[in-house]
Design a protein around this motif. Structure first.
Motif, PDB file in Angstrom:
ATOM      1  N   UNK A  88       0.847  -1.191   0.000  1.00 45.96           N
ATOM      2  CA  UNK A  88       0.000   0.000   0.000  1.00 45.96           C
ATOM      3  C   UNK A  88       0.882   1.241   0.000  1.00 45.96           C
ATOM      4  N   UNK A  89       0.648   2.140  -0.950  1.00 47.98           N
ATOM      5  CA  UNK A  89       1.393   3.383  -1.055  1.00 47.98           C
ATOM      6  C   UNK A  89       0.404   4.541  -1.176  1.00 47.98           C
ATOM      7  N   UNK A  90       0.921   5.759  -1.188  1.00 47.47           N
ATOM      8  CA  UNK A  90       0.067   6.931  -1.336  1.00 47.47           C
ATOM      9  C   UNK A  90       0.520   7.784  -2.514  1.00 47.47           C
ATOM     10  N   UNK A  91      -0.445   8.125  -3.347  1.00 47.56           N
ATOM     11  CA  UNK A  91      -0.241   9.125  -4.383  1.00 47.56           C
ATOM     12  C   UNK A  91      -0.768  10.430  -3.820  1.00 47.56           C
ATOM     13  N   UNK A  92       0.083  11.459  -3.796  1.00 47.73           N
ATOM     14  CA  UNK A  92      -0.285  12.706  -3.143  1.00 47.73           C
ATOM     15  C   UNK A  92      -0.078  13.906  -4.061  1.00 47.73           C
ATOM     16  N   UNK A  93      -0.989  14.853  -3.919  1.00 50.08           N
ATOM     17  CA  UNK A  93      -0.865  16.142  -4.599  1.00 50.08           C
ATOM     18  C   UNK A  93      -0.899  17.233  -3.532  1.00 50.08           C
ATOM     19  N   UNK A 108      -3.016   3.672  -3.097  1.00 55.33           N
ATOM     20  CA  UNK A 108      -2.912   2.823  -4.289  1.00 55.33           C
ATOM     21  C   UNK A 108      -2.162   1.535  -3.961  1.00 55.33           C
ATOM     22  N   UNK A 109      -2.304   0.551  -4.820  1.00 55.32           N
ATOM     23  CA  UNK A 109      -1.660  -0.743  -4.628  1.00 55.32           C
ATOM     24  C   UNK A 109      -0.245  -0.741  -5.198  1.00 55.32           C
ATOM     25  N   UNK A 110       0.470  -1.806  -4.926  1.00 59.29           N
ATOM     26  CA  UNK A 110       1.832  -1.963  -5.436  1.00 59.29           C
ATOM     27  C   UNK A 110       1.847  -2.001  -6.969  1.00 59.29           C
ATOM     28  N   UNK A 111       0.913  -2.738  -7.561  1.00 56.06           N
ATOM     29  CA  UNK A 111       0.851  -2.818  -9.016  1.00 56.06           C
ATOM     30  C   UNK A 111       0.513  -1.470  -9.644  1.00 56.06           C
ATOM     31  N   UNK A 116       2.434   3.717 -12.314  1.00 55.64           N
ATOM     32  CA  UNK A 116       2.818   5.127 -12.206  1.00 55.64           C
ATOM     33  C   UNK A 116       4.272   5.336 -12.582  1.00 55.64           C
ATOM     34  N   UNK A 117       5.149   4.445 -12.117  1.00 56.54           N
ATOM     35  CA  UNK A 117       6.571   4.584 -12.413  1.00 56.54           C
ATOM     36  C   UNK A 117       6.847   4.475 -13.912  1.00 56.54           C
ATOM     37  N   UNK A 118       5.947   3.818 -14.629  1.00 58.24           N
ATOM     38  CA  UNK A 118       6.063   3.693 -16.083  1.00 58.24           C
ATOM     39  C   UNK A 118       5.237   4.741 -16.816  1.00 58.24           C
ATOM     40  N   UNK A 119       4.777   5.752 -16.074  1.00 53.53           N
ATOM     41  CA  UNK A 119       3.970   6.843 -16.642  1.00 53.53           C
ATOM     42  C   UNK A 119       2.685   6.330 -17.291  1.00 53.53           C
ATOM     43  N   UNK A 145       1.428  15.652 -19.038  1.00 49.16           N
ATOM     44  CA  UNK A 145       2.551  14.812 -19.490  1.00 49.16           C
ATOM     45  C   UNK A 145       3.566  14.637 -18.361  1.00 49.16           C
ATOM     46  N   UNK A 146       3.048  14.312 -17.183  1.00 49.50           N
ATOM     47  CA  UNK A 146       3.922  14.087 -16.031  1.00 49.50           C
ATOM     48  C   UNK A 146       4.700  12.791 -16.189  1.00 49.50           C
ATOM     49  N   UNK A 147       5.912  12.781 -15.612  1.00 46.81           N
ATOM     50  CA  UNK A 147       6.708  11.566 -15.576  1.00 46.81           C
ATOM     51  C   UNK A 147       7.577  11.604 -14.329  1.00 46.81           C
TER      52      UNK A 147
END
Length: 241
Positions: A88-93, A108-111, A116-119, A145-147
């Motif tokens: 379990x991780x967090x996507x934050x703005x 969000x989940x690990x998958x 996300x890491x692959x955009x 177009x975030x990466x």
């Protein structure tokens, strides 16, 4: 996803935040005084803990330049974990207008983190039933177009006080990498930033309690406007030149 569905999926918090930088001698003295009034948070009871964040920016680094140029309205996007083995991780703005800050989070989940890491942000469209949060993240990431841009890690001690949800953190050993952007890799070869310096962050709702004001005033600290992400990006920019 079953475990995640049992958790709070969204979190939006309006906060005020003050930041200071100091050497270790002053930081240790200040922390000793803070411990007299505030309690260590759950993660700090046995000492410091690691915070690891993968930051995202637009293809033309708009968020970084907005911050560097002192724009009144700015934001930053990050993926955060405290344990590389976590599912379990967090996507934050974090969006900021002046000194007032709003942080919106999505668990969000690990998958999903790997996507996300692959955009690849398409999974966010499948979570629109959770409300506006997932769609908001998708629009920001896809349209901008975030990466992935830089990994930032540091050691944190955090202290809390219930009135106005006050939280004081001491962040040490700030380190970064632009080469290895795999948040699950425990063996990243980091560069160190702010060596021998500690970043103090004071966060609260509505107003800062008086005794914390007195502590900060007594130490004659200088408030800084930039954060760890911006400082690491500045260093990377300097090295590139």
């Amino acid at each position: 996803m079953a475990g995640i569905n049992q958790m709070e999926q969204r979190l939006s918090v309006f906060r005020s935040e003050l930041k200071y930088m100091m050497n270790e001698v002053k930081a240790s003295a200040l922390e000793e005084e803070v411990r007299r009034f505030l309690m260590p948070d759950t993660y700090s009871k046995n000492g410091s803990y690691r915070v690891k964040s993968l930051y995202f920016d637009t293809i033309n680094n708009k968020d970084f330049y907005d911050k560097r140029d002192g724009e009144n309205i700015k934001k930053k996007i990050r993926l955060r974990t405290y344990d590389e083995n976590s599912n379990i991780l967090k996507l934050e703005c974090k969006q900021k207008v002046g000194s007032l800050q709003q942080k919106t989070s999505l668990v969000i989940s690990r998958n999903e983190a790997k996507a996300l890491m692959n955009a690849d942000y398409s999974f966010l469209l499948n979570r629109s039933q959770e409300g506006q949060t997932a769609c908001k993240f998708y629009c920001i990431l896809e349209l901008g177009a975030y990466r992935p841009t830089v990994m930032v890690e540091y050691d944190r001690k955090a202290y809390t006080y219930p009135e106005y949800n006050t939280r004081i953190t001491f962040d040490r050993n700030v380190r970064y990498s632009e080469i290895n952007l795999n948040i699950f890799d425990p063996m990243i070869n980091y560069n160190y930033a702010l060596l021998e310096n500690t970043i103090l962050e004071v966060k609260y709702n509505k107003t800062l309690v008086q005794f914390v004001k007195r502590i900060l005033k007594s130490k004659k600290l200088t408030n800084i406007s930039y954060g760890k992400y911006e400082w690491c990006r500045v260093l990377l920019q300097q090295y590139a030149e």
